[in-house]
Design a protein around this motif. Structure first.
Motif, short mmCIF file in Angstrom:
data_model
loop_
_atom_site.label_atom_id
_atom_site.label_comp_id
_atom_site.label_asym_id
_atom_site.label_seq_id
_atom_site.Cartn_x
_atom_site.Cartn_y
_atom_site.Cartn_z
N PHE A 106 0.85 -1.18 0.00
CA PHE A 106 0.00 0.00 0.00
C PHE A 106 0.89 1.24 0.00
O PHE A 106 1.77 1.37 0.85
N THR A 107 0.67 2.13 -0.94
CA THR A 107 1.41 3.38 -0.99
C THR A 107 0.72 4.38 -0.08
O THR A 107 -0.47 4.67 -0.24
N LEU A 108 1.47 4.90 0.88
CA LEU A 108 0.90 5.85 1.83
C LEU A 108 0.86 7.24 1.23
O LEU A 108 1.78 7.64 0.51
N PRO A 109 -0.19 7.99 1.51
CA PRO A 109 -0.24 9.37 1.02
C PRO A 109 0.77 10.23 1.78
O PRO A 109 1.25 9.85 2.85
N GLU A 110 1.07 11.39 1.23
CA GLU A 110 2.03 12.29 1.88
C GLU A 110 1.53 12.77 3.24
O GLU A 110 2.33 13.14 4.10
N SER A 111 0.23 12.75 3.44
CA SER A 111 -0.33 13.22 4.71
C SER A 111 -0.21 12.20 5.84
O SER A 111 -0.54 12.50 6.98
N ALA A 112 0.27 10.98 5.53
CA ALA A 112 0.42 9.95 6.56
C ALA A 112 1.67 10.18 7.39
O ALA A 112 2.70 10.61 6.88
N ASN A 113 1.57 9.89 8.68
CA ASN A 113 2.71 9.99 9.59
C ASN A 113 3.35 8.61 9.69
O ASN A 113 2.85 7.74 10.40
N ALA A 114 4.46 8.43 9.01
CA ALA A 114 5.13 7.13 8.96
C ALA A 114 5.68 6.71 10.32
O ALA A 114 5.94 5.53 10.55
N GLU A 115 5.83 7.63 11.23
CA GLU A 115 6.36 7.33 12.56
C GLU A 115 5.29 6.76 13.49
O GLU A 115 5.60 6.26 14.56
N SER A 116 4.03 6.85 13.10
CA SER A 116 2.95 6.41 13.98
C SER A 116 2.03 5.43 13.26
O SER A 116 0.94 5.77 12.81
N ILE A 117 2.50 4.19 13.16
CA ILE A 117 1.72 3.11 12.55
C ILE A 117 1.57 2.01 13.58
O ILE A 117 2.55 1.56 14.17
N GLU A 118 0.34 1.58 13.82
CA GLU A 118 0.07 0.51 14.78
C GLU A 118 -0.72 -0.59 14.08
O GLU A 118 -1.56 -0.31 13.22
N ALA A 119 -0.47 -1.85 14.48
CA ALA A 119 -1.16 -2.98 13.88
C ALA A 119 -1.62 -3.95 14.97
O ALA A 119 -0.96 -4.10 16.00
N SER A 120 -2.76 -4.58 14.72
CA SER A 120 -3.27 -5.62 15.62
C SER A 120 -3.96 -6.69 14.77
O SER A 120 -4.45 -6.41 13.68
N TYR A 121 -3.98 -7.92 15.29
CA TYR A 121 -4.62 -9.03 14.59
C TYR A 121 -5.60 -9.70 15.54
O TYR A 121 -5.21 -10.26 16.56
N THR A 122 -6.88 -9.60 15.21
CA THR A 122 -7.93 -10.16 16.05
C THR A 122 -9.00 -10.79 15.17
O THR A 122 -9.45 -10.17 14.20
N ASP A 123 -9.42 -12.00 15.52
CA ASP A 123 -10.52 -12.69 14.85
C ASP A 123 -10.35 -12.76 13.33
O ASP A 123 -11.29 -12.56 12.56
N GLY A 124 -9.13 -13.01 12.87
CA GLY A 124 -8.88 -13.19 11.44
C GLY A 124 -8.76 -11.90 10.65
O GLY A 124 -8.70 -11.94 9.42
N VAL A 125 -8.73 -10.76 11.32
CA VAL A 125 -8.62 -9.47 10.62
C VAL A 125 -7.38 -8.73 11.13
O VAL A 125 -7.24 -8.50 12.32
N LEU A 126 -6.48 -8.39 10.21
CA LEU A 126 -5.32 -7.58 10.54
C LEU A 126 -5.73 -6.11 10.38
O LEU A 126 -6.16 -5.70 9.30
N LYS A 127 -5.63 -5.36 11.45
CA LYS A 127 -6.01 -3.94 11.44
C LYS A 127 -4.76 -3.10 11.57
O LYS A 127 -3.96 -3.28 12.50
N ILE A 128 -4.59 -2.18 10.63
CA ILE A 128 -3.44 -1.27 10.63
C ILE A 128 -3.96 0.15 10.70
O ILE A 128 -4.77 0.56 9.87
N ASP A 129 -3.52 0.89 11.71
CA ASP A 129 -3.92 2.29 11.88
C ASP A 129 -2.71 3.17 11.61
O ASP A 129 -1.66 3.00 12.22
#
Length: 146
Positions: A106-129
């Protein structure tokens, strides 16, 4: 033995009637479809005022099997999974699974803060904020009419 349905009413451009039906039944089999097409998980991408959200449907995995990395502004999500069978007592007549791997980028937009990425995996779904930069956050205010 596999039974194959033939449709004589179907218009066929082949010289031998029914030949296309045979090939369709073989190549539309799940065994071939699983190997001829790359299977990557479906993704949902959404946005809130201060974050981008990526969700990947990847059931049956463990969170340790995921590898997330950021290369410049491209977020890569990869899985490499080997299933080991140490059943010496079993004599398999057919064995179709043992290895699974995929990569989504996934190409991140310029407005994304690359220093603040969090991920979790619950119930078969990987969530990335992915947090947005302060200057990219939506500013809302009420404008007074004079």
């Amino acid at each position: 033995m596999t039974l194959v349905k033939f449709n004589p009413a179907k218009n066929s451009n082949s010289l031998i009637p029914g030949l296309n039906d045979v090939f369709d039944s073989v190549f539309n089999d799940t065994f071939f479809n699983d190997r001829l097409t790359t299977r990557v998980p479906a993704a949902n991408i959404s946005e809130t005022e201060d974050h981008y959200h990526v969700e990947l449907a990847a059931p049956g995995l463990k969170k340790e099997e995921f590898k997330l990395n950021l290369d410049r502004n491209v977020l890569n999500v990869a899985v490499e999974r080997r299933i080991e069978h140490n059943d010496a007592a079993k004599n398999y007549s057919k064995r179709e699974y043992s290895y699974n791997s995929w990569v989504r980028s996934f190409t991140l937009p310029e407005s994304a803060n690359a220093e603040s990425i969090e991920a979790s995996y619950t119930d078969g779904v990987l969530k990335i904020d992915i947090a947005k930069r302060e200057e990219a956050k939506i500013v809302r205010r009420q404008i007074e009419i004079k």
